[in-house]
Design an enzyme around this catalytic site. Structure first.
Site, PDB file in Angstrom:
ATOM      1  N   LYS A  53       0.834  -1.206   0.000  1.00  0.00           N
ATOM      2  CA  LYS A  53       0.000   0.000   0.000  1.00  0.00           C
ATOM      3  C   LYS A  53       0.866   1.254   0.000  1.00  0.00           C
ATOM      4  CE  LYS A  53      -3.782  -2.450   2.211  1.00  0.00           C
ATOM      5  NZ  LYS A  53      -4.443  -2.871   3.451  1.00  0.00           N
ATOM      6  N   GLN A  97      -4.711  -1.447   9.665  1.00  0.00           N
ATOM      7  CA  GLN A  97      -4.535  -2.763   9.042  1.00  0.00           C
ATOM      8  C   GLN A  97      -5.116  -3.856   9.954  1.00  0.00           C
ATOM      9  OE1 GLN A  97      -3.248  -3.403   5.882  1.00  0.00           O
ATOM     10  NE2 GLN A  97      -3.952  -5.477   6.291  1.00  0.00           N
ATOM     11  N   ASP A 120     -11.137   2.650   4.077  1.00  0.00           N
ATOM     12  CA  ASP A 120     -11.472   1.228   3.974  1.00  0.00           C
ATOM     13  C   ASP A 120     -12.987   1.029   3.916  1.00  0.00           C
ATOM     14  OD1 ASP A 120      -9.544  -0.641   3.610  1.00  0.00           O
ATOM     15  OD2 ASP A 120      -9.129  -1.008   5.731  1.00  0.00           O
TER      16      ASP A 120
END
Ligand code: NAP
Length: 285
Positions: A53, A97, A120
């Site tokens: 990422k 994460q 997200d």
């Protein structure tokens, strides 16, 4: 034989598009889109995902920041960091994460993210507004699936779509996205009776169960579009999807491979979400 949906290429196209938009945005706004990633502990898969990422961010011209925290970090500290990031004008997207260590409640942590920075798409605000059609961010993997269908010109409206898997991360948000695009959607799970009967109805079949090669040729309607979200790594073996690719491909009209299908799209959609946040959500109606 099915057309192979090249997720790797589509993801690269998206990254290129993002990169050129970023160049213009930087010139006009005088700042770069910024993504902050919080990584707690040393999960090897998470380390790889986060590295990927960050590389994507650098290549696209984003500002990025990674907050690496030890495994025993307490929830309060993570919440404090998120609150600071919420106020930081250089950061437009915040990603925690997952999975988090067991002593941390992921819902508590995610709820602290400003929904406009929740790239997200997991904050209850964004999940709730997915139902009404106005989220700031859509969850990256299901959004990536929709993008693949669109970029291959595969119509969604009026289609019979079946999703195997009802997780909050993939199956459920994807069902809402497909319904919003006027598909007729069935969500399947472990208590679904006669799974092959249901999957055989699908004009668009999406496998997101996390079970290696669960979907065999007998479960697929001739000419179906088959999208494989699954990423399974049998002990010591190579990555395989939820679809038995070799036997299903000859029966399908379109199919995504694993790897190189949905996987690269998840990362690409994260860039799109972060850029949108930096630009103030130009497409939000
Ligand atoms: P998850 O949270 O474990 O959910 C799996 C879902 O599949 C559950 O709803 C489960 O039913 C259902 N299921 C499992 N076995 C089944 C079976 N035999 N028949 C019918 N339904 C079954 O998994 P997830 O997070 O959604 O991920 C699914 C897969 O996608 C995994 O392989 C994951 O690695 C992959 N993934 C890929 C990406 C990507 O970027 N490509 C991103 C996210 C996830 P119940 O609800 O009844 O338990």
């Amino acid at each position: 034989m099915a057309v192979i949906i090249d997720g790797k290429k589509i993801a690269q196209d998206i990254r290129d598009e993002v990169k050129s938009t970023v160049a213009v945005f930087k010139k006009n706004a005088g700042i770069a889109p910024g993504l902050a990633v919080i990584l707690v502990g040393h999960n090897p898969a998470s380390e790889i995902y986060v590295r990927g990422k960050i590389t994507d961010c650098e290549e696209a011209g984003f500002f990025s920041r990674t907050e690496r925290l030890p495994e025993d970090t307490d929830e309060k500290k993570i919440v404090r960091i998120i609150k600071t990031m919420n106020k930081d004008e250089r950061i437009h997207g915040i990603l925690v994460q997952l999975p988090l260590p067991a002593h941390i409640n992921p819902e508590t942590v995610i709820e602290q993210i400003d929904p406009r920075k929740d790239v997200d798409g997991l904050h209850p605000y964004n999940v709730g507004h997915l139902f009404t059609g106005r989220p700031y961010h859509r969850s990256c993997t299901p959004a990536g699936v929709i993008e693949l269908l669109d970029r291959y010109g595969i119509g969604i409206e009026g289609k019979e779509a079946v999703i195997v898997g009802r997780s909050n991360l993939v199956g459920k948000p994807l069902a809402i996205m497909l319904v919003s695009r006027h598909a007729t959607v069935t969500l399947c799970h472990t208590r679904t009776k006669n799974l092959p009967d249901v999957t055989n109805r699908a004009e668009i079949l999406i496998a997101a169960a996390g079970r290696a090669e669960l979907i065999n040729a007998a479960m697929v309607r001739a000419g179906a579009v088959v999208i494989d979200v699954g990423m399974n790594r049998p002990a010591g073996g190579k990555l395989v999807g939820d679809v038995a690719y070799a036997e299903v491909a000859p029966k399908a009209s379109y199919i995504t491979p694993v790897p190189g299908g949905v996987g690269p799209m998840t990362r690409a959609m994260l860039l799109v979400n972060t850029l949108n946040a930096a630009m103030g959500f130009p497409d939000r109606t």
